[in-house]
Enzyme design. Sequence first.
Site, PDB file in Angstrom:
ATOM      1  N   HIS A  22     -33.717  10.422 -30.879  1.00  0.00           N
ATOM      2  CA  HIS A  22     -32.405  10.921 -30.461  1.00  0.00           C
ATOM      3  C   HIS A  22     -32.570  12.030 -29.419  1.00  0.00           C
ATOM      4  O   HIS A  22     -31.938  11.998 -28.351  1.00  0.00           O
ATOM      5  CB  HIS A  22     -31.657  11.455 -31.689  1.00  0.00           C
ATOM      6  CG  HIS A  22     -30.338  12.081 -31.369  1.00  0.00           C
ATOM      7  ND1 HIS A  22     -29.141  11.413 -31.498  1.00  0.00           N
ATOM      8  CD2 HIS A  22     -30.018  13.321 -30.913  1.00  0.00           C
ATOM      9  CE1 HIS A  22     -28.146  12.211 -31.144  1.00  0.00           C
ATOM     10  NE2 HIS A  22     -28.649  13.377 -30.784  1.00  0.00           N
ATOM     11  N   GLU A  23     -33.418  13.004 -29.732  1.00  0.00           N
ATOM     12  CA  GLU A  23     -33.603  14.125 -28.817  1.00  0.00           C
ATOM     13  C   GLU A  23     -34.330  13.691 -27.543  1.00  0.00           C
ATOM     14  O   GLU A  23     -34.076  14.235 -26.465  1.00  0.00           O
ATOM     15  CB  GLU A  23     -34.376  15.252 -29.507  1.00  0.00           C
ATOM     16  CG  GLU A  23     -33.684  15.847 -30.720  1.00  0.00           C
ATOM     17  CD  GLU A  23     -32.283  16.370 -30.403  1.00  0.00           C
ATOM     18  OE1 GLU A  23     -32.038  16.770 -29.248  1.00  0.00           O
ATOM     19  OE2 GLU A  23     -31.430  16.376 -31.315  1.00  0.00           O
ATOM     20  N   HIS A  26     -31.766  12.691 -25.004  1.00  0.00           N
ATOM     21  CA  HIS A  26     -31.245  13.828 -24.237  1.00  0.00           C
ATOM     22  C   HIS A  26     -32.263  14.290 -23.191  1.00  0.00           C
ATOM     23  O   HIS A  26     -31.921  14.541 -22.024  1.00  0.00           O
ATOM     24  CB  HIS A  26     -30.935  15.002 -25.180  1.00  0.00           C
ATOM     25  CG  HIS A  26     -29.814  14.747 -26.135  1.00  0.00           C
ATOM     26  ND1 HIS A  26     -28.588  14.273 -25.726  1.00  0.00           N
ATOM     27  CD2 HIS A  26     -29.730  14.930 -27.478  1.00  0.00           C
ATOM     28  CE1 HIS A  26     -27.796  14.162 -26.783  1.00  0.00           C
ATOM     29  NE2 HIS A  26     -28.459  14.550 -27.855  1.00  0.00           N
TER      30      HIS A  26
END
Length: 447
Positions: A22-23, A26
Amino acid sequence: MMDVMWSIAGFLVAIGVLVAFHEFGHYWVARRCGVKVLRFSIGFGKPLLTRRAADGVEWVVSAIPLGGYVKMLDSREAEVAEHERHLAFDQQPVRKRALIVAAGPVFNFILAVFFYWLIFVVGVEGMRPVIAAPAADSIAARAQLQAGDEILRLGGKDIATWEVLHTELIDQALNGESVIADVRTAAGATRQIELALQNARIDPAHLFDDLGLRPYDPPIAPVLESVLPGEAAERAGLQAGDRLLSVDGEPIASWQAWASWVRERAGAVVQLEFERQGQRLQREVIIGEVDSVGRFGASVAVSAEMWQDLRAEHRRGPVESVQAAMARTWQMSALTLKMMGRMVTGDVSVKNVSGPIQIAQVAGFSAQVGLVSFLGFLAIVSISLGVLNLLPVPMLDGGHLLFYAVEAVKGSPVSDQTMEMGARVGLLMLAGLMSLAFYNDIARLLS
């Protein structure tokens, strides 16, 4: 103790993989959009491991493994040198900021597609959706389903295993309409029946009770494999190898029938007839009791071959699996969102919300079952993280996207006061959700 260790290990692996990806979403999109990344952290709190890369990014593993974050250069948080202002996140056009924020949940969905792709390529093992005799007056009984019937299709979709049937029934029940099922009888004939799902409670805790659907359980011969010391069977003089024949004159058709009969008669004194080495014998048995439930205190020999004909394996080719994985991810994402909506309306109990304790238990169990089971667990949690983060709640990615949408419409950023108020509301909402999840987890443990 081993179960606890499996749960901890499974939880750490799951959170580590899902949060990291998920990170990374980003991070990857931020770098592509020309934003300077200062830190990439898995976990919160005190850093345990730190490594600074040649490009200046600080890679960190922190003490609290319940999330993670990507820290970017931002003039709202610290002073930014004039020559680096074009690298700051808050100086980017709204389109780029939205892409960076949306990338985290999108990467969760991409990861789920990858997990499902692996599952379909490796092959999904399960039990064919052959049903036991439906409960009297249930929806299945009113549809004239019978023991041994196999559900082949539901609403036009092929049903390979009980797991697929379970998901499809929940999905169809949320629509509140009847659904047509193609059924193959034990004799091999095929027919269509209509399941009146609008008459069922949509909460998964009650849906299958209302439907009256449960897996077919091949009858097990009531031959004792062992008796437990000090239990009712041993006190009555029964031994391994004894075959149960009747109780109080009523024939015992199967071990399942006997076990069901015993559970409802805690403390009862009965006459049990059994066969031992060709001889018919009788004994008086006092049924044991544990928490008001009857207990006999013996085990039965079960052959794995009994269920061989009920096993199913569903495997696809690498190319076909891509489309199937995308369809499965879409279905589970929509189903997750529908379930959340029904929790808000009260149609589905909030007891279905799970926290870290329950997630750890399921992670450990699925890891012990095997790779495919664990991959399925990771896919579901990854989808849940993606959906949750896209909700328009301040503090979540979806809340930021909502603010960016407002900014795009009005032509200027949302005011600092609105952002601060939204952050407080979002924090309260997340705190309430986490409190509910922990409460449910503890309640499950105590029960």
